[in-house]
Design a protein around this motif. Structure first.
Motif, PDB file in Angstrom:
ATOM      1  N   UNK A  25       1.009  -1.257  -0.075  1.00  0.00           N
ATOM      2  CA  UNK A  25      -0.018   0.093  -0.041  1.00  0.00           C
ATOM      3  C   UNK A  25       0.854   1.358  -0.156  1.00  0.00           C
ATOM      4  N   UNK A  26       0.714   2.221  -1.048  1.00  0.00           N
ATOM      5  CA  UNK A  26       1.514   3.301  -1.280  1.00  0.00           C
ATOM      6  C   UNK A  26       0.810   4.515  -0.685  1.00  0.00           C
ATOM      7  N   UNK A  27       1.173   5.003   0.489  1.00  0.00           N
ATOM      8  CA  UNK A  27       0.497   6.188   1.306  1.00  0.00           C
ATOM      9  C   UNK A  27       0.846   7.395   0.474  1.00  0.00           C
ATOM     10  N   UNK A  28      -0.088   8.254   0.066  1.00  0.00           N
ATOM     11  CA  UNK A  28      -0.059   9.397  -0.601  1.00  0.00           C
ATOM     12  C   UNK A  28      -0.056   9.071  -2.207  1.00  0.00           C
ATOM     13  N   UNK A  29      -0.202   7.922  -2.412  1.00  0.00           N
ATOM     14  CA  UNK A  29      -0.192   7.858  -3.689  1.00  0.00           C
ATOM     15  C   UNK A  29      -1.583   7.191  -4.236  1.00  0.00           C
ATOM     16  N   UNK A  30      -2.444   6.837  -3.517  1.00  0.00           N
ATOM     17  CA  UNK A  30      -3.710   6.082  -3.836  1.00  0.00           C
ATOM     18  C   UNK A  30      -3.639   4.978  -4.636  1.00  0.00           C
ATOM     19  N   UNK A  31      -2.837   3.914  -4.159  1.00  0.00           N
ATOM     20  CA  UNK A  31      -2.513   2.835  -5.248  1.00  0.00           C
ATOM     21  C   UNK A  31      -2.058   1.622  -4.329  1.00  0.00           C
ATOM     22  N   UNK A  32      -2.124   0.588  -4.826  1.00  0.00           N
ATOM     23  CA  UNK A  32      -1.128  -0.876  -4.330  1.00  0.00           C
ATOM     24  C   UNK A  32      -0.624  -1.026  -5.498  1.00  0.00           C
ATOM     25  N   UNK A  33       0.890  -1.438  -5.143  1.00  0.00           N
ATOM     26  CA  UNK A  33       1.677  -2.008  -6.190  1.00  0.00           C
ATOM     27  C   UNK A  33       2.233  -3.324  -5.718  1.00  0.00           C
ATOM     28  N   UNK A  34       2.090  -4.235  -6.918  1.00  0.00           N
ATOM     29  CA  UNK A  34       2.583  -5.744  -6.890  1.00  0.00           C
ATOM     30  C   UNK A  34       3.955  -5.646  -7.572  1.00  0.00           C
ATOM     31  N   UNK A  70      -2.601  -1.092  -8.752  1.00  0.00           N
ATOM     32  CA  UNK A  70      -4.308  -1.177  -8.432  1.00  0.00           C
ATOM     33  C   UNK A  70      -4.439  -0.098  -7.881  1.00  0.00           C
ATOM     34  N   UNK A  71      -5.469   0.816  -8.620  1.00  0.00           N
ATOM     35  CA  UNK A  71      -5.932   2.082  -8.045  1.00  0.00           C
ATOM     36  C   UNK A  71      -7.196   1.822  -6.785  1.00  0.00           C
ATOM     37  N   UNK A  72      -7.136   2.653  -5.944  1.00  0.00           N
ATOM     38  CA  UNK A  72      -8.370   3.000  -4.976  1.00  0.00           C
ATOM     39  C   UNK A  72      -8.800   4.437  -4.574  1.00  0.00           C
ATOM     40  N   UNK A  73     -10.014   4.448  -4.584  1.00  0.00           N
ATOM     41  CA  UNK A  73     -10.261   6.040  -4.302  1.00  0.00           C
ATOM     42  C   UNK A  73     -10.281   6.737  -2.955  1.00  0.00           C
ATOM     43  N   UNK A  74      -8.909   6.260  -2.683  1.00  0.00           N
ATOM     44  CA  UNK A  74      -8.564   7.130  -1.348  1.00  0.00           C
ATOM     45  C   UNK A  74      -7.074   7.368  -1.454  1.00  0.00           C
ATOM     46  N   UNK A  75      -6.659   8.626  -1.220  1.00  0.00           N
ATOM     47  CA  UNK A  75      -5.326   9.064  -1.502  1.00  0.00           C
ATOM     48  C   UNK A  75      -4.168   8.531  -0.293  1.00  0.00           C
ATOM     49  N   UNK A  76      -4.898   7.811   0.725  1.00  0.00           N
ATOM     50  CA  UNK A  76      -3.752   7.241   1.714  1.00  0.00           C
ATOM     51  C   UNK A  76      -4.048   5.785   2.222  1.00  0.00           C
ATOM     52  N   UNK A  77      -3.762   4.838   1.178  1.00  0.00           N
ATOM     53  CA  UNK A  77      -3.910   3.500   1.358  1.00  0.00           C
ATOM     54  C   UNK A  77      -2.790   3.098   2.398  1.00  0.00           C
ATOM     55  N   UNK A  78      -3.052   2.200   3.486  1.00  0.00           N
ATOM     56  CA  UNK A  78      -2.226   2.005   4.515  1.00  0.00           C
ATOM     57  C   UNK A  78      -1.897   0.421   4.654  1.00  0.00           C
ATOM     58  N   UNK A  79      -2.635  -0.226   4.353  1.00  0.00           N
ATOM     59  CA  UNK A  79      -2.210  -1.860   4.619  1.00  0.00           C
ATOM     60  C   UNK A  79      -3.039  -2.762   3.695  1.00  0.00           C
TER      61      UNK A  79
END
Length: 287
Positions: free
Chosen positions: A210-219, A230-239
């Motif tokens: 989960x990349x905090x401040x980037x709104x995405x998960x990276x594999x 993988x994108x998500x509609x939140x800018x601060x994904x955390x886990x």
């Protein structure tokens, strides 16, 4: 692909999402809200438990109704049914730190790190392991300001970790018997915006971050190359974690803290299915 909002929790600092295959629930914490959350996708029921301190991370145990919890200042056992808290040990007493990210290794030992709460956020915290005999051990890793991204390869022989402000995910060899660490090295450099936060490893040994401040998960592939985002509609994904009956459901927490104008979905729990990808059952703390 974009994950969709599953629970509109509006967490100040959602974190440490874990799937319990025995109860069919996804658990997570709102650290700043001092609250443990759980959602049962089959019924749509969501509930929460107030905690005696900020809850930073936790682990499932071999007792279905008991969690090992990493509170701000200490480790403890928490009984879901009664709410009873049984202290285990304090951590970094006297420092300006609190507990942060944590996950069990494949042998059922809880590995976690700490977070310096004072600005400038100097790297004074450490990485630790609670062994099965409840002995706390400091790991021989560099000090960290914000310890994060702790997870393990499918065979348990590689440990991943980071100090978030460095924007580098690191790894090391991890002896599955003794727990000895060696061959510390860089795994991946975070590209573009954001900092590395919580991670998990899927069944093929790819790391999801989960990349905090980037709104995405990276594999990331096992060699550290970016495989997909993988994108998500939140800018601060955390886990991030995998769950569901087939372990093909991806879950991600997020946070509203620090946002001047948080969006409607910020602080929510998100989910989605990634075709062709499955996770691993979450390792449980065994004592």
């Amino acid at each position: 692909m974009m994950l969709e909002l599953m629970v509109d929790a509006k967490n100040a600092l959602g974190e440490c999402v874990l799937w319990c295959e025995r109860s069919g629930r996804v658990f997570w914490t709102d650290i700043l809200g001092s609250t443990l959350w759980a959602h049962h996708p089959a019924t749509g029921v969501t509930r929460s438990w107030a905690m005696p301190e900020r809850l930073a991370s936790f682990a499932l145990t071999d007792h279905d109704e008991r969690l090992l919890v990493g509170l701000a200042t200490r480790l403890a056992f928490f009984e879901l049914g009664s709410g009873e808290v049984t202290p285990v040990c304090e951590v970094e007493a006297g420092l300006t730190t609190r507990l942060n990210d944590g996950r069990c290794d494949r042998q059922g030992r809880f590995v976690f790190g700490t977070f310096n709460e004072v600005e400038p956020r100097l790297p004074i915290g450490g990485f630790y392991r609670l062994n099965r005999d409840l002995r706390l051990e400091r790991l021989p890793l560099p000090h960290a300001a914000i310890a994060n991204s702790i997870c393990f390869s499918p065979d348990g022989a590689t440990m991943y970790y980071c100090d978030s402000p460095e924007r580098v995910i690191r790894c090391c060899d991890y002896d599955v018997v003794s727990g000895a660490l060696s061959n510390l090295r860089v795994f991946a450099q975070v590209e573009g915006e954001g900092e590395p936060d919580g991670s998990c490893v899927d069944a093929r040994g790819y790391l999801w971050n989960a990349q905090w401040g980037a709104g995405k998960l990276v594999r990331y592939a096992p060699d550290g190359a970016i495989d997909r985002t993988v994108a998500l509609p939140a800018s601060q994904p955390s886990c991030v974690a995998f769950g569901g009956a087939l372990l093909d459901q991806l879950y991600a927490t997020s946070a509203r803290v620090g946002l001047a104008n948080p969006g409607d979905a910020d602080g929510g729990l998100f989910t989605g299915t990634v075709p062709g990808v499955r996770g691993l059952p979450e390792s449980r703390f065994v004592c």
